[in-house]
Design a protein around this motif. Sequence first.
Motif, short mmCIF file in Angstrom:
data_model
loop_
_atom_site.label_atom_id
_atom_site.label_comp_id
_atom_site.label_asym_id
_atom_site.label_seq_id
_atom_site.Cartn_x
_atom_site.Cartn_y
_atom_site.Cartn_z
N ALA A 57 -112.10 -70.05 48.30
CA ALA A 57 -112.95 -69.72 47.16
C ALA A 57 -114.17 -68.91 47.60
O ALA A 57 -114.59 -67.97 46.91
N LEU A 58 -114.74 -69.25 48.74
CA LEU A 58 -115.86 -68.47 49.27
C LEU A 58 -115.42 -67.05 49.58
O LEU A 58 -116.17 -66.08 49.33
N ALA A 59 -114.22 -66.90 50.13
CA ALA A 59 -113.71 -65.56 50.43
C ALA A 59 -113.53 -64.75 49.17
O ALA A 59 -113.83 -63.54 49.14
N GLU A 60 -113.05 -65.38 48.10
CA GLU A 60 -112.88 -64.68 46.83
C GLU A 60 -114.22 -64.25 46.24
O GLU A 60 -114.32 -63.21 45.58
N GLU A 61 -115.26 -65.07 46.49
CA GLU A 61 -116.60 -64.77 45.96
C GLU A 61 -117.33 -63.71 46.76
O GLU A 61 -118.32 -63.13 46.29
N ALA A 62 -116.88 -63.47 48.00
CA ALA A 62 -117.58 -62.51 48.86
C ALA A 62 -117.48 -61.10 48.29
O ALA A 62 -116.46 -60.74 47.69
N PRO A 63 -118.52 -60.27 48.45
CA PRO A 63 -118.48 -58.89 47.95
C PRO A 63 -117.32 -58.11 48.53
O PRO A 63 -116.94 -58.31 49.69
N GLU A 64 -116.75 -57.21 47.74
CA GLU A 64 -115.63 -56.40 48.19
C GLU A 64 -116.02 -55.48 49.35
O GLU A 64 -115.33 -55.39 50.34
N ASN A 65 -117.13 -54.82 49.20
CA ASN A 65 -117.56 -53.85 50.21
C ASN A 65 -118.62 -54.49 51.09
O ASN A 65 -119.77 -54.63 50.71
N THR A 66 -118.25 -54.88 52.30
CA THR A 66 -119.18 -55.53 53.21
C THR A 66 -119.54 -54.62 54.39
O THR A 66 -120.11 -55.07 55.37
N ALA A 67 -119.17 -53.38 54.31
CA ALA A 67 -119.46 -52.45 55.41
C ALA A 67 -120.92 -52.10 55.45
O ALA A 67 -121.59 -52.07 54.42
N ALA A 84 -109.51 -65.58 55.57
CA ALA A 84 -110.63 -66.09 54.78
C ALA A 84 -111.88 -66.23 55.64
O ALA A 84 -112.99 -65.92 55.19
N ILE A 85 -111.71 -66.71 56.88
CA ILE A 85 -112.85 -66.81 57.78
C ILE A 85 -113.49 -65.44 57.99
O ILE A 85 -114.72 -65.28 57.91
N ALA A 86 -112.66 -64.44 58.27
CA ALA A 86 -113.18 -63.09 58.51
C ALA A 86 -113.93 -62.57 57.29
O ALA A 86 -115.00 -61.95 57.42
N ARG A 87 -113.38 -62.82 56.11
CA ARG A 87 -114.02 -62.34 54.88
C ARG A 87 -115.37 -63.01 54.66
O ARG A 87 -116.36 -62.36 54.30
#
Length: 462
Positions: free
Chosen positions: A452-462, A42-45
């Motif tokens: 919850a923040l990790a779930e809200e993060a965009p899928e493609n972060t590259a 989750a931290i990484a995401r």
Amino acid sequence: MLSGDLQVITVGAGLLGEAVDAQAVPRVGVDWRPPLPGTEAAIARVLADPRRAAANETAVDRLLSARPHLVTVRPAHEVLDLAPGAFLHAGPPIGWKRASGPLRGALIGAMLYEGAAGDAREAERMLAAGDVRLSPCHHHRTVGPMAGVVSRSMWMLEVHDAEHGGTAYCSLNEGLGKVLRYGAYGPEVLKRLQWMGDVLGPVLRAALAVSGPLDLRALMAQALQMGDELHNRNRAATSLLLRELAPAIVDAAPERAAEVLRFIHGNDHFFLNAGMAACKVSADAARNVPGSSMVVAMARNGTDFGIQVSGLGDRWFTGPAGVPDGLYLGAYGPADANPDIGDSTITETGGVGGFAMAASPAIVRFVGGDVAEATAATRSMYEITLAEHPAYQIPGLGFRGTPVGIDVTLVARTGLLPVVNTGIAGRVAGTGQVGAGLVNPPVEAFTTALAALAEEAPENTA
């Protein structure tokens, strides 16, 4: 490689460092801790979320730039749209079945004060039957200390943010001991509340009409320089507020001035509620920034400890409230203590209270510990916050700004939890205050918010 002088670096466990110290070997200590268990993914995401840096910058800038002013005092039914039979309470949502003793006692007292029940037994029956509507203070731009119960007839401090336009409310402070906010509801409690509604509230409203708005940010900054931390020690802030209001009170209500000034003078915690509203309106300015991992509310209802995060709207993330570790009054002890309760952790959310204990050496006489521990507590909070407050400064740390802007990600990465200093309510309804001390929030509140923040993060972060 070994031609130069060797340097010893110790990481993590203190035992190794102590052994090196015992041999008089110079070393560099690194205070490293592993992240909270199970949070690595989750931290990484969250860290990879491209919105996070700018979002947190926006959120913390809004909090720091807020300019809270006390503008007036008004009855709750005028400003909070409280219908008959509706009551507000501190902390996350909760019902009567799970409510703690202090919250139950305060609700019973509020019903008696409003005339909604003839006696405590009738009030308890109505509350247990669900005849009363309960809602968190935070859902109404309001904060309440300890049980935090607000009813229609109570008078509210109204604080306006001159920078962002928000408004927040808090009830008037009753003092210490057997008071409603600690769950007491005896005749002396109701008599005091009646006087506050009939005299104190109207006189303060009239005085503020004469004096004009009071700059709470400036007053709080000065109080920190004078030894307050603005949660459990408000002696300087109350004195400063009294100095500002006294001439206007005399001008506006000369026939009532003596009793009002005497009440404020005898209540060193009187400023607390104004400071809470100031922190509430400042934190609210930082709400609803998509991608932000900054905490905008911490609150307890005596059963649960909950947090809200800027990027996650009005959702609560909770865990069990802990029992503070501190000093007790008279013959009371830990067995008499209720788990942590109240909205007053909005002060720590705003960068004061437990986060500013280094400014207040005298606070340790009230909550326990020693001055070195108070300073260490403040220093540790810089590791989990996003900024230093430009106005709230600590003389003992070279006028460094207080740590402010709790970041859920930093809490998870360091394993450090926010430091809170607080009053301790008796666990049995009607007891009142039994002590004061220090407490940490539950880990679960931060790990579930991080997920919850990790779930809200965009899928493609590259």
